[in-house]
Design a protein around this motif. Sequence first.
Motif, mmCIF file in Angstrom:
data_model
loop_
_atom_site.group_PDB
_atom_site.id
_atom_site.type_symbol
_atom_site.label_atom_id
_atom_site.label_comp_id
_atom_site.label_asym_id
_atom_site.label_seq_id
_atom_site.Cartn_x
_atom_site.Cartn_y
_atom_site.Cartn_z
ATOM 1 N N LEU A 177 0.831 -1.193 0.000
ATOM 2 C CA LEU A 177 0.000 0.000 0.000
ATOM 3 C C LEU A 177 0.874 1.254 0.000
ATOM 4 N N LEU A 178 0.557 2.165 -0.893
ATOM 5 C CA LEU A 178 1.150 3.498 -0.893
ATOM 6 C C LEU A 178 0.074 4.429 -0.354
ATOM 7 N N MET A 179 0.155 4.727 0.946
ATOM 8 C CA MET A 179 -0.908 5.445 1.628
ATOM 9 C C MET A 179 -0.809 6.953 1.412
ATOM 10 N N SER A 180 -1.948 7.543 1.061
ATOM 11 C CA SER A 180 -2.072 8.994 1.010
ATOM 12 C C SER A 180 -3.421 9.372 1.612
ATOM 13 N N GLY A 181 -3.727 8.738 2.744
ATOM 14 C CA GLY A 181 -4.992 8.983 3.427
ATOM 15 C C GLY A 181 -4.938 10.259 4.260
ATOM 16 N N ARG A 182 -6.088 10.911 4.385
ATOM 17 C CA ARG A 182 -6.155 12.164 5.140
ATOM 18 C C ARG A 182 -7.405 12.218 6.022
ATOM 19 N N LEU A 183 -7.272 12.926 7.146
ATOM 20 C CA LEU A 183 -8.399 13.237 8.017
ATOM 21 C C LEU A 183 -8.938 14.610 7.637
ATOM 22 N N THR A 184 -10.253 14.762 7.712
ATOM 23 C CA THR A 184 -10.881 15.986 7.222
ATOM 24 C C THR A 184 -10.804 17.142 8.205
ATOM 25 N N TRP A 185 -11.086 16.872 9.481
ATOM 26 C CA TRP A 185 -11.249 17.981 10.422
ATOM 27 C C TRP A 185 -9.995 18.837 10.615
ATOM 28 N N PRO A 186 -8.750 18.281 10.539
ATOM 29 C CA PRO A 186 -7.595 19.156 10.741
ATOM 30 C C PRO A 186 -7.482 20.287 9.711
ATOM 31 N N ALA A 187 -7.975 20.048 8.492
ATOM 32 C CA ALA A 187 -7.920 21.106 7.479
ATOM 33 C C ALA A 187 -8.864 22.243 7.849
ATOM 34 N N VAL A 188 -10.045 21.894 8.365
ATOM 35 C CA VAL A 188 -10.984 22.928 8.804
ATOM 36 C C VAL A 188 -10.420 23.662 10.016
ATOM 37 N N ALA A 189 -9.797 22.918 10.929
ATOM 38 C CA ALA A 189 -9.170 23.548 12.097
ATOM 39 C C ALA A 189 -8.091 24.537 11.669
ATOM 40 N N MET A 190 -7.320 24.168 10.643
ATOM 41 C CA MET A 190 -6.276 25.064 10.153
ATOM 42 C C MET A 190 -6.882 26.351 9.604
ATOM 43 N N LEU A 191 -7.984 26.226 8.850
ATOM 44 C CA LEU A 191 -8.644 27.408 8.301
ATOM 45 C C LEU A 191 -9.170 28.306 9.420
ATOM 46 N N LEU A 192 -9.724 27.701 10.457
ATOM 47 C CA LEU A 192 -10.286 28.479 11.560
ATOM 48 C C LEU A 192 -9.209 29.120 12.420
ATOM 49 N N ASP A 193 -8.029 28.510 12.448
ATOM 50 C CA ASP A 193 -6.933 29.068 13.234
ATOM 51 C C ASP A 193 -6.211 30.197 12.502
ATOM 52 N N SER A 194 -6.573 30.417 11.236
ATOM 53 C CA SER A 194 -5.949 31.501 10.484
ATOM 54 C C SER A 194 -6.497 32.841 10.972
ATOM 55 N N ASP A 195 -5.847 33.912 10.583
ATOM 56 C CA ASP A 195 -6.238 35.245 11.060
ATOM 57 C C ASP A 195 -7.622 35.665 10.557
ATOM 58 N N THR A 196 -7.949 35.256 9.344
ATOM 59 C CA THR A 196 -9.233 35.672 8.749
ATOM 60 C C THR A 196 -9.943 34.467 8.147
ATOM 61 N N PRO A 197 -10.683 33.714 8.960
ATOM 62 C CA PRO A 197 -11.444 32.573 8.422
ATOM 63 C C PRO A 197 -12.382 33.030 7.307
ATOM 64 N N ALA A 198 -12.512 32.203 6.286
ATOM 65 C CA ALA A 198 -13.257 32.590 5.090
ATOM 66 C C ALA A 198 -14.745 32.289 5.190
ATOM 67 N N PHE A 199 -15.234 31.895 6.383
ATOM 68 C CA PHE A 199 -16.650 31.539 6.484
ATOM 69 C C PHE A 199 -17.210 31.876 7.857
ATOM 70 N N ASP A 200 -18.539 32.066 7.880
ATOM 71 C CA ASP A 200 -19.256 32.417 9.102
ATOM 72 C C ASP A 200 -19.994 31.230 9.697
ATOM 73 N N ALA A 201 -20.181 30.188 8.909
ATOM 74 C CA ALA A 201 -20.888 28.987 9.357
ATOM 75 C C ALA A 201 -20.370 27.802 8.558
ATOM 76 N N LEU A 202 -20.591 26.605 9.104
ATOM 77 C CA LEU A 202 -20.015 25.407 8.493
ATOM 78 C C LEU A 202 -21.069 24.327 8.302
ATOM 79 N N ILE A 203 -21.075 23.739 7.102
ATOM 80 C CA ILE A 203 -21.831 22.513 6.837
ATOM 81 C C ILE A 203 -20.818 21.377 6.850
ATOM 82 N N ALA A 204 -20.869 20.540 7.889
ATOM 83 C CA ALA A 204 -19.890 19.462 8.062
ATOM 84 C C ALA A 204 -20.271 18.246 7.227
ATOM 85 N N PRO A 205 -19.271 17.450 6.841
ATOM 86 C CA PRO A 205 -19.501 16.352 5.889
ATOM 87 C C PRO A 205 -20.246 15.163 6.487
#
Length: 373
Positions: free
Chosen positions: A159-187
């Motif tokens: 196996l050549l794994m390239s698996g990813r977890l979803t929530w850390p990417a959203v956490a990264m966006l929210l930890d930025s200085d200017t999040p690009a959204f006011d509300a979230l529809i989660a998967p």
Amino acid sequence: MPTGAKLLLEKIRELPLPDKVRIMNVCGGHERSISMAGLRTALPANIELIPGPGCPVCICPEEDIYQAIQIAINEEVVLLAFGDMLRVPVNVPKAAIRTLEQAKAAGADIRPIASPTEAVKIASANPEKTVVFFVAGFETTCAPVAAMLAEGIPDNLLLLMSGRLTWPAVAMLLDSDTPAFDALIAPGHVATIMGSEEWRFVVDQHHIPTAIAGFTTESLLAAIYSVLRQLIEHKIFLDNCYTQVVTAKGNNTARKLLHSTLDIVDAPWRGIGIIPQSGLELTAKFAAHNARYRFPVYADEARKKAGTMPPGCDCAKVVLGKIKPNECRLYGESCVPRNPVGPCMVSDEGACRIWWASGIKNGLPTKSMKVPD
């Protein structure tokens, strides 16, 4: 809560909305449903629906795809990958092989598959060959891969794994200085596996309205209605609008399988860079099946450039919700589905491909679409 898509739409239109509300939908499946139903033209103009980082093909690291190509063309192997991955280009000179599809055309034994069970069948049917399964995907893809590993796989399957977890990417966006959204529809699909509570951090830590949605127009509108009311009434909570399949804790069996077979590691996302604790890699128990260990020579360190996109390609900005797909410099010009430059135009979960398929060329959809009852 009102039910029925038309009734929900009417209720949304009756809300005393602010001048602008930005709602990010993380999942590529959500984006497809939103676009194909024409929700952007049906909703009030001050509601902006922003596609997020929910396409595993789009964020798969360029160096992983390059490594898969090099293994396929230089080694006596059968390389397996989910179909969309075959068309994702890497950054190499025009005369060089840029995709797994081109490598296949050049003679490499590359086969598209739809599920991990196919990988086991192919490896079992060809015991004399080394079979490499290139795994790119989020939790919903990696859970059946984990089950495959737990059940036992043929010795010749790597196996050549390239698996990813979803929530850390959203956490990264929210930890930025200017999040690009006011509300979230989660998967919805991810929450089916991991549980709705995985998304509570958005509410508790960032005070952003969050709702989990399914893939019907009604479920999506219910989630949109929920987060809008939360904003207006200043009552922020995590709402599950996909109760048919999503529970608070998710699928306990699937979560245990993921934990027992895959390690969580820091991992690169194409166009974004390293996101801490966002990757899934084989545990030491399965080291003998790790293609990275078997073929280390093709792990080109020089390619790790924070996940570089092709020249002129703005897929990274699209994935991060910073621009709309049709605001990319290449969208509809040199980058179209039949000849994709960036990964967002390849997959049917990629925002650019979805917008193009739903008729969005340079502005709004070219035809109006009816919201179902």
